[in-house]
Design an enzyme around this catalytic site. Structure first.
Site, PDB file in Angstrom:
ATOM      1  N   GLU A   1      80.460  18.564  41.612  1.00  0.00           N
ATOM      2  CA  GLU A   1      79.283  18.722  42.478  1.00  0.00           C
ATOM      3  C   GLU A   1      78.778  17.362  42.960  1.00  0.00           C
ATOM      4  O   GLU A   1      78.382  17.200  44.111  1.00  0.00           O
ATOM      5  CB  GLU A   1      78.157  19.459  41.735  1.00  0.00           C
TER       6      GLU A   1
ATOM      7  N   ARG B   1      78.952  16.611  46.980  1.00  0.00           N
ATOM      8  CA  ARG B   1      77.645  16.537  47.658  1.00  0.00           C
ATOM      9  C   ARG B   1      77.211  15.089  47.859  1.00  0.00           C
ATOM     10  O   ARG B   1      76.834  14.686  48.959  1.00  0.00           O
ATOM     11  CB  ARG B   1      76.575  17.289  46.853  1.00  0.00           C
TER      12      ARG B   1
ATOM     13  N   ASP C   1      88.790  28.580  44.557  1.00  0.00           N
ATOM     14  CA  ASP C   1      88.702  28.386  46.007  1.00  0.00           C
ATOM     15  C   ASP C   1      89.172  27.034  46.551  1.00  0.00           C
ATOM     16  O   ASP C   1      90.179  26.922  47.250  1.00  0.00           O
ATOM     17  CB  ASP C   1      87.266  28.678  46.489  1.00  0.00           C
TER      18      ASP C   1
ATOM     19  N   GLU D   1      80.147  29.776  53.600  1.00  0.00           N
ATOM     20  CA  GLU D   1      81.594  29.966  53.821  1.00  0.00           C
ATOM     21  C   GLU D   1      81.935  30.791  55.059  1.00  0.00           C
ATOM     22  O   GLU D   1      82.894  30.477  55.779  1.00  0.00           O
ATOM     23  CB  GLU D   1      82.255  30.574  52.572  1.00  0.00           C
TER      24      GLU D   1
HETATM   25  C1  DMJ Z   1      79.319  24.273  48.171  1.00  0.00           C
HETATM   26  O1  DMJ Z   1      78.798  23.373  47.265  1.00  0.00           O
HETATM   27  C2  DMJ Z   1      80.745  24.000  48.477  1.00  0.00           C
HETATM   28  O2  DMJ Z   1      81.097  24.630  49.650  1.00  0.00           O
HETATM   29  C3  DMJ Z   1      81.663  24.423  47.376  1.00  0.00           C
HETATM   30  O3  DMJ Z   1      83.004  24.249  47.697  1.00  0.00           O
HETATM   31  C4  DMJ Z   1      81.441  25.870  47.052  1.00  0.00           C
HETATM   32  N1  DMJ Z   1      80.078  26.186  46.835  1.00  0.00           N
HETATM   33  C5  DMJ Z   1      79.040  25.654  47.685  1.00  0.00           C
HETATM   34  C6  DMJ Z   1      78.609  26.520  48.823  1.00  0.00           C
HETATM   35  O4  DMJ Z   1      78.621  27.864  48.631  1.00  0.00           O
END
Ligand code: DMJ
Length: 672
Positions: free
Chosen positions: A283, A287, A415, A552
């Site tokens: 994260e 971010r 994912d 998404e």
């Molecule tokens: C985001 O922090 C990123 O897109 C991550 O890959 C998946 N989750 C969140 C958004 O839903």
């Protein structure tokens, strides 16, 4: 004439062939003694010269063989070293020198020429390190700096890429080799980019939404991670100003420059990386590191780069594990790392979704240590056995092996492993073709094992594999809706055009998970019916009915619109945006996650605004509605998984086959 010794020897001085009384060594010695001083000197000189030449030639050969073997072992490092170095801060200068040696010339794409001198110097007020007001001069590079020459208007796809001649027979994986040196702009062009701001009503509406969210964050949660918009309180997760950092490039792209500069000054003077608690490596990377690197790339302001380097150094201890697979958590102050108490393993998606950011950090700092660590992980995972290209969601930091019993999914914890396979190739091109191939293999596996059809309407969805692949669960996370966009990007990068059909069908299903709910908002998780007597294609369990303002689906809509020009995707995005406006907007400021998308009269607001709503959801909506899709195009940018655009460092070869045909919207489709 010069006397070179040997040529002047008399017959009596030649070796006595066939004599046994005198040893050759003695004979040579005797002959040497018979030479004049001048002859001896000349002979020594020749000997020294020959030795020097031999040493020089051998060292050249050694260098090139070392380079060859290193390039095999360190594909990413080499790929990075072969791109022009960025304007690096002072700290990075020594390494930059090393890179400069290997700079290749900047080449525009075929049919392109530089549009001319369009760097402008903008003056503005800022604060220096002591908090005094100073004037700053920004070098601004205006957009569309590259013009096409000798080509008809309208011959391009919306990304600004040249379209190769159409060959309907070709649908294979291997693209034609083109010179890989068609690269990023050279140092002379490294100036800040400038964006024009909204150009139509839909974009203006998104900017207003952003300002509504940002003003409440600024007022009630400035410098904190998140805003609780209903109680007007801050909320901290890592204590790193997540919303502020995630928003930097969104503001820049929306041309909200006052807000951007205010946030920039917070990064310069108040951002504190001495966080004494453990933060999540993934994260923080996607971010914060991604946000800083993107803000730096767009603005060329070194404040962001210095923070990014500091942060990168603090994150590196997470990779100190027996296998090199990083721990999930790292303490930025003590620089110690560990797994979470509840699980000694790491998530596959988390450890495989660091590479774009660490590669860019190495590129921009001139220090390969970041990409070395991160790409060792993707190289290791690439070598592990998989089920038709699909991977379990947990991996051991001890032995680096997958936990075979764990779930296989395109949703949570799986994912972005798939997303970054392709995007690493998008970032660094041919040296990472094996990751593109891994992505391609996984799409084959997805099609074979995960793609299912619902009843009664045959909607395409992505199921999950349970217990190491034995059972199917017809459950699809909203998170899995990133896949249509990544598939479309794959086709753009040369993967089979048949993937586009899957991308369109999945995007349609993702959109329906919004449009078929009474609120027009999708739940976190949707279950699909596969029994022939079913009357509804999908349903939602009460505990999965929340909506976290996730990006998404609108992300995929942007990719699909960007690459096909089909305005249906814009209309779908507009419907989703209006539903956010209607059901998640807090009148006093901000937007809130809701607990229940199933009942407009019982939304159960959660009093929480995630940073990705500003960093991703609103950014993708803004880009989706843009009249000029060249502004942020996929030739020049690769978006990290948090929607932070990073530069393409080495363009992959152009695909050999035809561009993606524009999809036909069939009448009777449930598009609303
Ligand atoms: C985001 O922090 C990123 O897109 C991550 O890959 C998946 N989750 C969140 C958004 O839903």
């Amino acid at each position: 004439m010069a006397d070179f010794g040997i040529s002047t020897l008399s017959a009596s001085q030649l070796p006595l062939l066939g004599t046994t009384q005198t040893s050759p060594r003695k004979t040579i010695w005797r002959r040497w003694n018979q030479l004049s001083r001048l002859q001896k000197n000349m002979a020594c000189l020749v000997l020294v010269a020959v030795t020097l030449v031999v040493i020089y030639v051998l060292s050249l050969e050694h260098d090139s063989s070392v380079e060859q073997s290193t390039s095999k072992a360190n594909d990413v490092r080499d790929a990075l070293e072969n791109v022009p170095p960025a304007l690096a801060p002072d700290a990075a200068k020594p390494a930059e020198k090393k890179l400069m040696r290997r700079v290749v010339g900047r080449a525009y794409g075929r049919g392109e020429q530089h549009a001319g001198p369009n760097i402008e110097h903008l003056r503005r007020d800022a604060l220096d390190a002591a908090g005094n007001k100073v004037e700053r001069v920004d070098k601004v590079l205006h957009l569309h700096r590259v013009d096409k020459v000798g080509e008809e208007e309208g011959d391009d796809d919306p990304s600004g890429a040249r379209r190769p001649p159409r060959d309907p027979e070709r649908d294979d994986l291997e693209p034609v080799e083109v010179k890989p040196e068609a690269l990023v702009p050279g140092p002379a062009e490294r100036a800040a980019l400038r964006f024009p701001g909204p150009s139509n009503e839909r974009q203006e509406a998104v900017v207003k939404a952003f300002q509504h969210a940002w003003q409440a964050y600024s007022r009630y949660a400035w410098g904190h991670d998140h805003l609780k918009p209903i109680s007007q309180q801050p909320h901290d997760w890592f204590g790193l100003g997540l919303t502020l950092i995630d928003s930097l490039d969104t503001m820049y792209i929306m041309n909200l420059m006052d807000e951007f500069h205010e946030a920039r000054d917070w990064v310069a003077h108040h951002m504190n990386l001495d966080v004494s608690d453990y933060v999540n490596l993934f994260e923080t990377t996607i971010r914060v590191l991604g946000g800083l690197l993107s803000a730096h790339h767009l603005s060329q302001d070194d404040v962001f780069l210095k923070k990014a380097i500091d942060l990168g150094d603090r994150l590196l201890p997470a990779f100190e594990t027996p296998s090199g697979i990083p721990f999930s958590d790292v303490n930025l102050m003590t620089r110690r790392a560990r797994g979470p108490a509840w699980n000694p393993d790491s998530s596959t998606a988390e450890v495989a979704t660091l590479q774009l950011e660490f590669n860019q950090l190495s590129h921009i700092s001139g220090d390969s240590k970041y990409s070395d660590k991160a790409t060792a992980v993707s190289r290791h995972i690439s070598g592990l056995a998989k089920k038709e290209g699909l991977v379990p969601i947990y991996i051991s930091t001890k032995d680096g092996q997958f936990r075979q019993y764990s779930v296989v999914t395109m949703g949570a914890r799986g994912d972005s492993y798939y997303e970054y396979l392709l995007k690493q190739y998008a970032q660094l091109g041919q040296p990472l073709a094996h990751l593109r191939d891994d992505f391609n293999a996984s799409v084959q596996g997805i099609q074979h094992l995960l793609v299912k059809k619902s009843k009664p309407n045959e909607l395409t969805f992505l199921a999950e594999l349970m217990s190491g692949g034995k059972n199917i669960k017809p459950k699809m996370d909203h998170l899995a809706c990133f896949l249509p966009g990544t598939l479309a990007l794959g086709v753009r990068l040369g993967l089979p055009t048949s993937y586009m059909k899957l991308a369109e069908e999945l995007a349609h299903t993702c959109y329906l998970t919004y449009s078929r709910q009474p609120t027009g908002l999708a739940p976190e998780i949707t279950y699909f019916n596969m029994n022939s007597d079913a009357t509804e294609d999908f349903y939602v369990k009460p505990l999965d009915a929340h909506n976290l303002l996730r990006p998404e689906t609108v992300e995929s809509l942007w990719y699909l619109y960007h690459l096909t020009g089909n305005k249906t995707y814009q209309d779908w995005g507009w419907n989703i945006f209006q539903a956010f406006e209607k059901y998640t907007k807090v009148p006093t400021g901000g937007y809130t996650s809701i607990g229940n998308v199933l009942d407009p009269d019982n939304l159960s607001p959660r009093d929480s605004m995630e940073s990705f709503f500003l960093g991703e959801t609103l950014k993708y909506l803004y880009l989706l509605f843009s009249d000029d899709q060249r502004t942020l195009n996929l030739n020049d940018f690769v978006f990290n998984t948090e929607a932070h655009p990073l530069p393409v460092l080495r363009r992959p070869p152009a695909p050999a086959r035809a561009p993606v045909p524009r999809p036909v919207v069939r009448p009777g489709h449930d598009y609303i």
